[in-house]
Design an enzyme around this catalytic site. Structure first.
Site, PDB file in Angstrom:
ATOM      1  N   LEU A   1      10.386  -0.612   3.887  1.00 41.97           N
ATOM      2  CA  LEU A   1       8.963  -0.731   4.223  1.00 41.97           C
ATOM      3  C   LEU A   1       8.498  -2.176   4.304  1.00 41.97           C
ATOM      4  O   LEU A   1       7.331  -2.423   4.632  1.00 41.97           O
ATOM      5  CB  LEU A   1       8.110   0.000   3.158  1.00 41.97           C
TER       6      LEU A   1
ATOM      7  N   TYR B   1       4.964  -7.975  15.965  1.00 44.39           N
ATOM      8  CA  TYR B   1       5.069  -6.738  15.178  1.00 44.39           C
ATOM      9  C   TYR B   1       5.706  -5.628  16.009  1.00 44.39           C
ATOM     10  O   TYR B   1       6.704  -5.033  15.604  1.00 44.39           O
ATOM     11  CB  TYR B   1       3.670  -6.339  14.723  1.00 44.39           C
TER      12      TYR B   1
ATOM     13  N   VAL C   1      13.183  -9.911   2.002  1.00 44.85           N
ATOM     14  CA  VAL C   1      14.145  -9.040   2.679  1.00 44.85           C
ATOM     15  C   VAL C   1      14.867  -9.756   3.842  1.00 44.85           C
ATOM     16  O   VAL C   1      15.857  -9.231   4.360  1.00 44.85           O
ATOM     17  CB  VAL C   1      13.419  -7.740   3.113  1.00 44.85           C
TER      18      VAL C   1
ATOM     19  N   PHE D   1       0.829  -1.204   0.000  1.00 48.07           N
ATOM     20  CA  PHE D   1       0.000   0.000   0.000  1.00 48.07           C
ATOM     21  C   PHE D   1       0.873   1.268   0.000  1.00 48.07           C
ATOM     22  O   PHE D   1       0.888   2.039  -0.968  1.00 48.07           O
ATOM     23  CB  PHE D   1      -0.941  -0.067   1.213  1.00 48.07           C
TER      24      PHE D   1
HETATM   25  P1  NAD Z   1       1.450  -3.514   3.241  1.00 49.50           P
HETATM   26  O1  NAD Z   1       1.205  -4.826   3.893  1.00 49.50           O
HETATM   27  O2  NAD Z   1       0.527  -3.059   2.174  1.00 49.50           O
HETATM   28  O3  NAD Z   1       2.926  -3.459   2.623  1.00 49.50           O
HETATM   29  C1  NAD Z   1       4.003  -4.225   3.096  1.00 49.50           C
HETATM   30  C2  NAD Z   1       4.771  -4.762   1.884  1.00 49.50           C
HETATM   31  O4  NAD Z   1       5.900  -5.509   2.339  1.00 49.50           O
HETATM   32  C3  NAD Z   1       3.921  -5.711   1.036  1.00 49.50           C
HETATM   33  O5  NAD Z   1       4.056  -5.380  -0.323  1.00 49.50           O
HETATM   34  C4  NAD Z   1       4.508  -7.083   1.349  1.00 49.50           C
HETATM   35  O6  NAD Z   1       4.328  -8.006   0.307  1.00 49.50           O
HETATM   36  C5  NAD Z   1       5.959  -6.726   1.603  1.00 49.50           C
HETATM   37  N1  NAD Z   1       6.672  -7.713   2.421  1.00 49.50           N
HETATM   38  C6  NAD Z   1       6.248  -8.295   3.585  1.00 49.50           C
HETATM   39  N2  NAD Z   1       7.184  -9.140   4.035  1.00 49.50           N
HETATM   40  C7  NAD Z   1       8.228  -9.094   3.149  1.00 49.50           C
HETATM   41  C8  NAD Z   1       9.475  -9.748   3.070  1.00 49.50           C
HETATM   42  N3  NAD Z   1       9.859 -10.645   3.990  1.00 49.50           N
HETATM   43  N4  NAD Z   1      10.290  -9.461   2.020  1.00 49.50           N
HETATM   44  C9  NAD Z   1       9.904  -8.574   1.075  1.00 49.50           C
HETATM   45  N5  NAD Z   1       8.727  -7.931   1.092  1.00 49.50           N
HETATM   46  C10 NAD Z   1       7.899  -8.183   2.129  1.00 49.50           C
HETATM   47  O7  NAD Z   1       1.543  -2.441   4.411  1.00 49.50           O
HETATM   48  P2  NAD Z   1       1.769  -0.863   4.377  1.00 49.50           P
HETATM   49  O8  NAD Z   1       0.629  -0.243   5.082  1.00 49.50           O
HETATM   50  O9  NAD Z   1       2.106  -0.415   3.012  1.00 49.50           O
HETATM   51  O10 NAD Z   1       3.026  -0.723   5.332  1.00 49.50           O
HETATM   52  C11 NAD Z   1       4.336  -0.463   4.819  1.00 49.50           C
HETATM   53  C12 NAD Z   1       5.294  -0.265   5.983  1.00 49.50           C
HETATM   54  O11 NAD Z   1       4.872   0.844   6.785  1.00 49.50           O
HETATM   55  C13 NAD Z   1       5.376  -1.471   6.922  1.00 49.50           C
HETATM   56  O12 NAD Z   1       6.716  -1.648   7.325  1.00 49.50           O
HETATM   57  C14 NAD Z   1       4.531  -1.058   8.099  1.00 49.50           C
HETATM   58  O13 NAD Z   1       4.941  -1.676   9.282  1.00 49.50           O
HETATM   59  C15 NAD Z   1       4.748   0.451   8.137  1.00 49.50           C
HETATM   60  N6  NAD Z   1       3.603   1.119   8.789  1.00 49.50           N
HETATM   61  C16 NAD Z   1       2.428   1.289   8.119  1.00 49.50           C
HETATM   62  C17 NAD Z   1       1.354   1.894   8.767  1.00 49.50           C
HETATM   63  C18 NAD Z   1       0.039   2.135   8.077  1.00 49.50           C
HETATM   64  O14 NAD Z   1      -0.892   2.620   8.724  1.00 49.50           O
HETATM   65  N7  NAD Z   1      -0.117   1.882   6.792  1.00 49.50           N
HETATM   66  C19 NAD Z   1       1.485   2.312  10.091  1.00 49.50           C
HETATM   67  C20 NAD Z   1       2.690   2.099  10.744  1.00 49.50           C
HETATM   68  C21 NAD Z   1       3.754   1.521  10.075  1.00 49.50           C
END
Ligand code: NAD
Ligand code: UDP
Length: 313
Positions: A74, A146, A60, A14
């Site tokens: 991310l 997490y 990753v 996202f």
């Molecule tokens: P999301 O789940 O849409 O995106 C995470 C991405 O990481 C996905 O595309 C997934 O396929 C990829 N991924 C997961 N594990 C992986 C691995 N081992 N190797 C490679 N790729 C991997 O979530 P998001 O909302 O886009 O969040 C992105 C980042 O921002 C995350 O690290 C999340 O913890 C952080 N975050 C997001 C929010 C929010 O509200 N959206 C809040 C706090 C922190």
């Protein structure tokens, strides 16, 4: 602006997809790395024909070798449903992922930004949350994979910075929403919108009095890029929208904006669900000149429009 080579881990997710789009638009050479656990190729398909965009299927938790100037880390599932699906893998992704991107940054002398989270504050006793607050996190609960994974990642970032002079940035992201959230993501904004559009019951966990502060994705990405390019701020820096709402208020707003006939149903509150959350963004304002521009109502309207198209409703 000088063109840079930039790695975005979790780039097909996202937030990652919005970040890639913005960076490609600015002319940078972008490598989007993802294992597609929660991300989708569809999220970045509009970038496929751009000469300055590359897609790399990679996990990753394994080392990655690329020559870049900046790394946005991310990669990590962000929704409680998905990060609890395989808790051990979530910890590995946060911790080994951090070690791998930090090792890469050290080798190629890249600047590396960690997408950390308001979850490092746990169920906070300080309200609103400032970066100086150490948090109230259960180390052995269902959210710990997490929360603690992200806390260790922050520790690693600061240890590599102190020991190896790695050029780090740490950003604490508060609940962010917008187009390209996965319809089955499980987070509250996408759940409520999808339920409302399909005419299904709106599921409030608990009594709906718990609060969250919701940031629209475009604001968040602006804050993220500002922090990466700030010369004198390592962080951690909170990036989020201080507008605080109860989950019940959110449900009512979604019902009103969609014109849905869905009714609200109450389900058990998951354990360790934080009671309140609101960022203090004084630091981001002072150091980055950043503050959010999009209010909840406007952001929800754009997100609802996206889901109508995505769900073909
Ligand atoms: P999301 O789940 O849409 O995106 C995470 C991405 O990481 C996905 O595309 C997934 O396929 C990829 N991924 C997961 N594990 C992986 C691995 N081992 N190797 C490679 N790729 C991997 O979530 P998001 O909302 O886009 O969040 C992105 C980042 O921002 C995350 O690290 C999340 O913890 C952080 N975050 C997001 C929010 C929010 O509200 N959206 C809040 C706090 C922190
Ligand atoms: N929530 C809810 N119904 C849902 C999904 C979530 O009431 O269908 C609640 C959840 O219990 C929490 C809040 O909404 O109190 C935010 O949940 P989310 O999973 O989006 O994020 P987080 O808890 O990680 O902030």
């Amino acid at each position: 602006m000088k063109t840079k080579r930039i790695l975005v881990t979790g780039g097909a997710g996202f937030l990652g997809s919005h970040l890639c789009e913005k960076l490609v638009g600015q002319g940078h050479d972008v490598i989007c790395l993802d294992n597609y656990f929660t991300g989708r190729k569809k999220n970045v398909e509009r970038l496929f024909d751009r000469h300055n965009f590359e897609l790399l299927r990679h996990d990753v938790t394994f080392p990655v070798y690329v020559e870049v100037d900046q790394i946005y880390n991310l990669a990590c599932p962000a929704s409680p449903v998905h990060y609890q699906y395989n808790a051990v893998k979530t910890i590995k992704t946060s911790v080994m992922g951090a070690i791998n991107v930090l090792g890469l940054a050290k080798r190629v002398r890249a600047r590396v930004l960690q997408a950390s989270t308001s979850e490092v504050y746990g169920d906070p006793h300080e309200h609103p949350q400032k970066e100086s607050y150490w948090g109230n996190v259960n180390p052995i609960g269902v959210r710990s994979c997490y929360d603690e994974g992200k806390r260790v990642a922050e520790t690693l970032f600061f240890d590599y910075h102190r020991m190896n002079k790695v050029d780090i940035r740490v950003m604490r992201i508060f609940n962010t929403y917008g187009p390209r959230m996965h319809p089955n993501d499980g987070r509250v904004v996408s759940n409520f919108i999808v339920q409302a559009l399909k005419g299904n019951d709106i599921t409030i966990y608990g009594d709906g009095s718990q609060t969250r502060s919701f940031c629209y994705v475009d604001d968040l990405i602006d804050g993220m890029i500002s922090l990466m390019n700030a010369d004198d701020t390592v962080g951690p820096v909170n990036i989020g929208n201080p507008g605080e709402f109860t989950i019940k208020q959110l449900a009512e707003e979604v019902i009103s904006l969609t014109g849905s006939k869905s009714k609200i149903v109450y389900q058990p509150l998951p354990s360790d669900d934080p009671k309140q959350r609101q960022p203090d963004i004084t630091l981001a304002k002072e150091r980055l000149g950043w503050e959010p521009k999009v209010g909840l109502k406007d952001g929800l309207v754009k997100t609802i429009e996206y889901f109508r198209g995505d769900l073909e409703l």
